[in-house]
Design a protein around this motif. Sequence first.
Motif, PDB file in Angstrom:
ATOM      1  N   GLY A   1      -4.473  -3.361   2.663  1.00  0.00           N
ATOM      2  CA  GLY A   1      -5.549  -2.445   2.308  1.00  0.00           C
ATOM      3  C   GLY A   1      -5.476  -1.110   2.973  1.00  0.00           C
ATOM      4  N   ILE A   2      -4.347  -0.818   3.637  1.00  0.00           N
ATOM      5  CA  ILE A   2      -4.274   0.434   4.414  1.00  0.00           C
ATOM      6  C   ILE A   2      -4.166   1.642   3.496  1.00  0.00           C
ATOM      7  CG2 ILE A   2      -1.803   0.132   4.674  1.00  0.00           C
ATOM      8  CD1 ILE A   2      -1.903   1.648   7.208  1.00  0.00           C
ATOM      9  N   HIS A   3      -4.893   2.680   3.782  1.00  0.00           N
ATOM     10  CA  HIS A   3      -4.714   3.977   3.144  1.00  0.00           C
ATOM     11  C   HIS A   3      -4.401   5.038   4.182  1.00  0.00           C
ATOM     12  CE1 HIS A   3      -5.732   2.853  -0.902  1.00  0.00           C
ATOM     13  NE2 HIS A   3      -6.844   2.279  -0.499  1.00  0.00           N
ATOM     14  N   ALA A   4      -5.248   5.093   5.225  1.00  0.00           N
ATOM     15  CA  ALA A   4      -5.020   6.062   6.299  1.00  0.00           C
ATOM     16  C   ALA A   4      -5.820   5.601   7.485  1.00  0.00           C
ATOM     17  CB  ALA A   4      -5.465   7.465   5.880  1.00  0.00           C
ATOM     18  N   ALA A   5      -5.373   6.008   8.668  1.00  0.00           N
ATOM     19  CA  ALA A   5      -6.066   5.572   9.874  1.00  0.00           C
ATOM     20  C   ALA A   5      -7.412   6.230  10.023  1.00  0.00           C
ATOM     21  CB  ALA A   5      -5.225   5.882  11.099  1.00  0.00           C
ATOM     22  N   SER A   6      -7.663   7.301   9.279  1.00  0.00           N
ATOM     23  CA  SER A   6      -8.915   8.020   9.448  1.00  0.00           C
ATOM     24  C   SER A   6     -10.032   7.500   8.569  1.00  0.00           C
ATOM     25  CB  SER A   6      -8.691   9.499   9.141  1.00  0.00           C
ATOM     26  OG  SER A   6      -8.088   9.634   7.876  1.00  0.00           O
ATOM     27  N   THR A   7      -9.800   6.514   7.699  1.00  0.00           N
ATOM     28  CA  THR A   7     -10.873   5.957   6.893  1.00  0.00           C
ATOM     29  C   THR A   7     -11.706   5.003   7.719  1.00  0.00           C
ATOM     30  OG1 THR A   7      -9.379   4.236   6.131  1.00  0.00           O
ATOM     31  CG2 THR A   7      -9.583   6.203   4.742  1.00  0.00           C
ATOM     32  N   THR A   8     -12.923   4.750   7.267  1.00  0.00           N
ATOM     33  CA  THR A   8     -13.852   3.907   8.016  1.00  0.00           C
ATOM     34  C   THR A   8     -13.939   2.551   7.363  1.00  0.00           C
ATOM     35  OG1 THR A   8     -15.649   4.801   6.701  1.00  0.00           O
ATOM     36  CG2 THR A   8     -15.193   5.877   8.792  1.00  0.00           C
ATOM     37  N   TYR A   9     -14.312   1.542   8.147  1.00  0.00           N
ATOM     38  CA  TYR A   9     -14.480   0.195   7.626  1.00  0.00           C
ATOM     39  C   TYR A   9     -15.791   0.110   6.865  1.00  0.00           C
ATOM     40  CZ  TYR A   9     -10.750  -0.979  10.826  1.00  0.00           C
ATOM     41  OH  TYR A   9      -9.570  -1.018  11.491  1.00  0.00           O
ATOM     42  N   ALA A  10     -15.786  -0.738   5.878  1.00  0.00           N
ATOM     43  CA  ALA A  10     -17.004  -0.870   5.070  1.00  0.00           C
ATOM     44  C   ALA A  10     -18.058  -1.695   5.773  1.00  0.00           C
ATOM     45  CB  ALA A  10     -16.664  -1.491   3.711  1.00  0.00           C
ATOM     46  N   ALA A  11     -17.654  -2.635   6.562  1.00  0.00           N
ATOM     47  CA  ALA A  11     -18.608  -3.520   7.227  1.00  0.00           C
ATOM     48  C   ALA A  11     -18.235  -3.642   8.677  1.00  0.00           C
ATOM     49  CB  ALA A  11     -18.619  -4.895   6.558  1.00  0.00           C
ATOM     50  N   GLY A  12     -19.181  -4.140   9.481  1.00  0.00           N
ATOM     51  CA  GLY A  12     -18.953  -4.302  10.895  1.00  0.00           C
ATOM     52  C   GLY A  12     -18.093  -5.494  11.192  1.00  0.00           C
TER      53      GLY A  12
ATOM     54  N   ARG B   1       2.803   3.444  -2.946  1.00  0.00           N
ATOM     55  CA  ARG B   1       1.904   4.265  -2.150  1.00  0.00           C
ATOM     56  C   ARG B   1       1.354   3.520  -0.939  1.00  0.00           C
ATOM     57  NH1 ARG B   1      -1.832   7.562  -6.565  1.00  0.00           N
ATOM     58  NH2 ARG B   1      -0.107   8.713  -7.572  1.00  0.00           N
ATOM     59  N   ALA B   2       1.143   2.226  -1.102  1.00  0.00           N
ATOM     60  CA  ALA B   2       0.632   1.455   0.030  1.00  0.00           C
ATOM     61  C   ALA B   2       1.630   1.486   1.180  1.00  0.00           C
ATOM     62  CB  ALA B   2       0.351   0.019  -0.389  1.00  0.00           C
ATOM     63  N   ARG B   3       2.903   1.360   0.866  1.00  0.00           N
ATOM     64  CA  ARG B   3       3.934   1.409   1.908  1.00  0.00           C
ATOM     65  C   ARG B   3       4.005   2.798   2.537  1.00  0.00           C
ATOM     66  NH1 ARG B   3       8.400  -1.420   3.373  1.00  0.00           N
ATOM     67  NH2 ARG B   3      10.061  -0.232   4.346  1.00  0.00           N
ATOM     68  N   ALA B   4       3.938   3.845   1.715  1.00  0.00           N
ATOM     69  CA  ALA B   4       3.982   5.207   2.246  1.00  0.00           C
ATOM     70  C   ALA B   4       2.793   5.484   3.163  1.00  0.00           C
ATOM     71  CB  ALA B   4       4.017   6.218   1.101  1.00  0.00           C
ATOM     72  N   ALA B   5       1.604   4.971   2.789  1.00  0.00           N
ATOM     73  CA  ALA B   5       0.421   5.178   3.627  1.00  0.00           C
ATOM     74  C   ALA B   5       0.570   4.459   4.963  1.00  0.00           C
ATOM     75  CB  ALA B   5      -0.830   4.694   2.896  1.00  0.00           C
ATOM     76  N   ARG B   6       1.133   3.251   4.948  1.00  0.00           N
ATOM     77  CA  ARG B   6       1.329   2.526   6.198  1.00  0.00           C
ATOM     78  C   ARG B   6       2.326   3.244   7.100  1.00  0.00           C
ATOM     79  NH1 ARG B   6       2.154  -3.474   3.556  1.00  0.00           N
ATOM     80  NH2 ARG B   6       0.071  -3.694   2.679  1.00  0.00           N
ATOM     81  N   LEU B   7       3.409   3.706   6.507  1.00  0.00           N
ATOM     82  CA  LEU B   7       4.428   4.385   7.312  1.00  0.00           C
ATOM     83  C   LEU B   7       3.903   5.693   7.898  1.00  0.00           C
ATOM     84  CD1 LEU B   7       7.601   3.810   5.102  1.00  0.00           C
ATOM     85  CD2 LEU B   7       6.979   2.641   7.218  1.00  0.00           C
ATOM     86  N   SER B   8       3.079   6.420   7.152  1.00  0.00           N
ATOM     87  CA  SER B   8       2.513   7.664   7.689  1.00  0.00           C
ATOM     88  C   SER B   8       1.572   7.369   8.851  1.00  0.00           C
ATOM     89  CB  SER B   8       1.789   8.426   6.582  1.00  0.00           C
ATOM     90  OG  SER B   8       0.681   7.677   6.090  1.00  0.00           O
ATOM     91  N   TRP B   9       0.793   6.268   8.754  1.00  0.00           N
ATOM     92  CA  TRP B   9      -0.061   5.913   9.885  1.00  0.00           C
ATOM     93  C   TRP B   9       0.778   5.506  11.092  1.00  0.00           C
ATOM     94  CZ3 TRP B   9      -1.089   2.072  13.315  1.00  0.00           C
ATOM     95  CH2 TRP B   9      -2.280   2.150  14.016  1.00  0.00           C
ATOM     96  N   LEU B  10       1.846   4.766  10.871  1.00  0.00           N
ATOM     97  CA  LEU B  10       2.728   4.374  11.967  1.00  0.00           C
ATOM     98  C   LEU B  10       3.393   5.593  12.591  1.00  0.00           C
ATOM     99  CD1 LEU B  10       4.363   1.205  10.373  1.00  0.00           C
ATOM    100  CD2 LEU B  10       2.683   1.254  12.217  1.00  0.00           C
ATOM    101  N   ALA B  11       3.713   6.605  11.774  1.00  0.00           N
ATOM    102  CA  ALA B  11       4.255   7.848  12.327  1.00  0.00           C
ATOM    103  C   ALA B  11       3.227   8.550  13.210  1.00  0.00           C
ATOM    104  CB  ALA B  11       4.702   8.767  11.195  1.00  0.00           C
ATOM    105  N   LEU B  12       1.969   8.562  12.791  1.00  0.00           N
ATOM    106  CA  LEU B  12       0.913   9.145  13.617  1.00  0.00           C
ATOM    107  C   LEU B  12       0.758   8.387  14.924  1.00  0.00           C
ATOM    108  CD1 LEU B  12      -1.438  11.111  14.022  1.00  0.00           C
ATOM    109  CD2 LEU B  12      -2.881   9.540  12.710  1.00  0.00           C
TER     110      LEU B  12
END
Length: 672
Positions: free
Chosen positions: A117-128, A261-272
């Motif tokens: 479900g990763i898109h970017a590290a800056s998104t927020t979780y929907a639930a606690g 795109r899911a893989r690209a989003a994960r790799l960009s977060w790992l790069a960050l």
Amino acid sequence: MEPPQQAQQPAPQSPPPAQPPSGGYVSMASTTARPRGGRTACGPCSRRKIRCDAFEREGQPCSNCEKRGQPDGCTFNDDAPRSGTRRSRASDGATSPSAPRPKKPRPSETAQSVLDGIHAASTTYAAGPPSNGSHGQVPSWGSAVNAPPAIAYPSKSYNVVPGPQPQQQWQPHTTQGPPQHTGYYAPIEPVPYSQPASHDLKDLLPSHKTALRYFEVYKTICHPLYPVIPDLEEFEAAVCQYVEDMSSGRLTYDLASSTGRARAARLSWLALLTATVATGAQYSDLSISERDSFVTDHVRNAQELLRQADYLGRPEENCIGALLLVSRIMENDIMPEAAWSTLGMVGRMADLAGLQEGMNFEEHMDVRVREATNIRHRKLWWSYLWQEYSLALCFGKTSMVQVTHEEPPVRSANNLSYNDCMLLLCKLAISARPDPTAERSSLKTEIDALATARHLHEKALPRLADRANCRTIQDRIEYYSLRISQGFVVSCMSQTLMKACARMGWDQQSKHLQSMCKEGAFDCLQAFVDMQSFSVVPLRTWMFIFSALSSALVLAALSDDTDRPRIQELQRQLLHSLAERDREMELPHRPGLYSRYPKALNFLRDVIQTDANNINGSGKREDGGPPPLGQTSVMSEQQTRDLLDPAVVWTKLFSPKSAGDSYPAQHTTFAR
């Protein structure tokens, strides 16, 4: 109805020594003692139903997992099927040996894995966090807002290495012949983007202990002074999930199964994350050689992760944040020109990603989620402007980024935090640029911006407005950092307006601007000297070093007989601190400040008084030494004008052309 006959019989013993069919479960060798009722094959081999020698190797990974390049996955997990036993399920606390085994859901019916479900590290979780405390309900790191929670790690066959032959392990390309460059980003051999091997990616990622250690350094020292990550709390939660996935082995499997795109989003977060670890290591307590090697390797790994994420073709938030951190690392390693070039590319990427306009193409998103995304974009955009215009002030250039009248994301007009003050200083520096082509102008807007910048600290929090209100070390570090930046911006803005007034013949206004310029330069130099007692930040941050050094040169041009002794004392302390830094941090392939900026430091040394230890017995000046006591180098009128022009100062004293002959070239080849 009678239960099946085999359900009434006790659990069968270990299988006979006869050879089973190919692909089935293979028992352990009879010479090795087996645990009674326990597993004798690892989880991956049990799922594939192949022969396993894990128990014979006495704690070492089995040969099958080593051949597949997955030694960390060779564990005795309970999710793999057992041979020779039947697991019965009990309901409502009652046990029944004849109860049928529940049907296992197909892989297509299982929920998304930990990282799907990763898109970017800056998104927020929907639930606690989950109320039952189960690990299976923890949201994945960097998961999307509306992504369903991940269940326990599913048991399935993982084709980690595609094809019959494993791919070659990723190695940085190094040239065989001379010259041997020790740059950050050595050229990398092309690797097919569609099917990279999972063990190659694992070699690029920081270990879970490394991530925890240096993220803590980044969180404590770096982020408060340069907040690139818009939501640090959300990012820290993602780092914690990353640590759990890395230590348990889930990360390798999930990366291998993702595509598109899911893989690209994960790799960009790992790069960050990798760039964050490298930034924290740059301010850590490692020795200089260990720190330089560690930072170089992790910056190179971050570039390779960005390359595999197609950061130029798919620019997004995490890619931009990673490149901002990489450019700041290059600054601190005395490569501001490379950082300036990198920021030009980042500006184009930010424009394509829509950070400035707050673009959002996902119209189905909730209004609150869309607003949070817009705020996150604005914070990242202004973090880029902060670094862009800081370098523009150093070089005496006008940034190519066109900025409208948009206001920075400041929470309130009063009780400003450190981050709010820095963003407002950036906005004021942008608005205080007079048009050089205008023949006549009132300069009212520019002068008002200068006055606002001089008194900005009065609207800040009490601990930032007055040093007496500082109670912690962090309070003092932020107080001195704000004074360094505020004094440098006021000094540069005053010099720009002085040039405009001189062109228009306004002598009286030029004198007032000289007084403001001198005041700002003095505050900057004094704060830099005082800050060294509390932190390693000033001597490891190139922007602070350049601000103090350029302020010392401005004071050399504007000092008079009344304040010259006080100013020269600060200048001597600055030169002493920079010399100590070079002795502690100089490397053969990365010389120090005295090799990179010899003209600026020698010029400053020649215009101040020094102690009698540098004077020979005849009272004359030694070759290359400072002037004798009581004598001050008299600068010409042309030299004074040059010192008050940032563009001329950079060209004559700080540009690469002014570096020493022994200073090697720094190569920064970006990953393709």
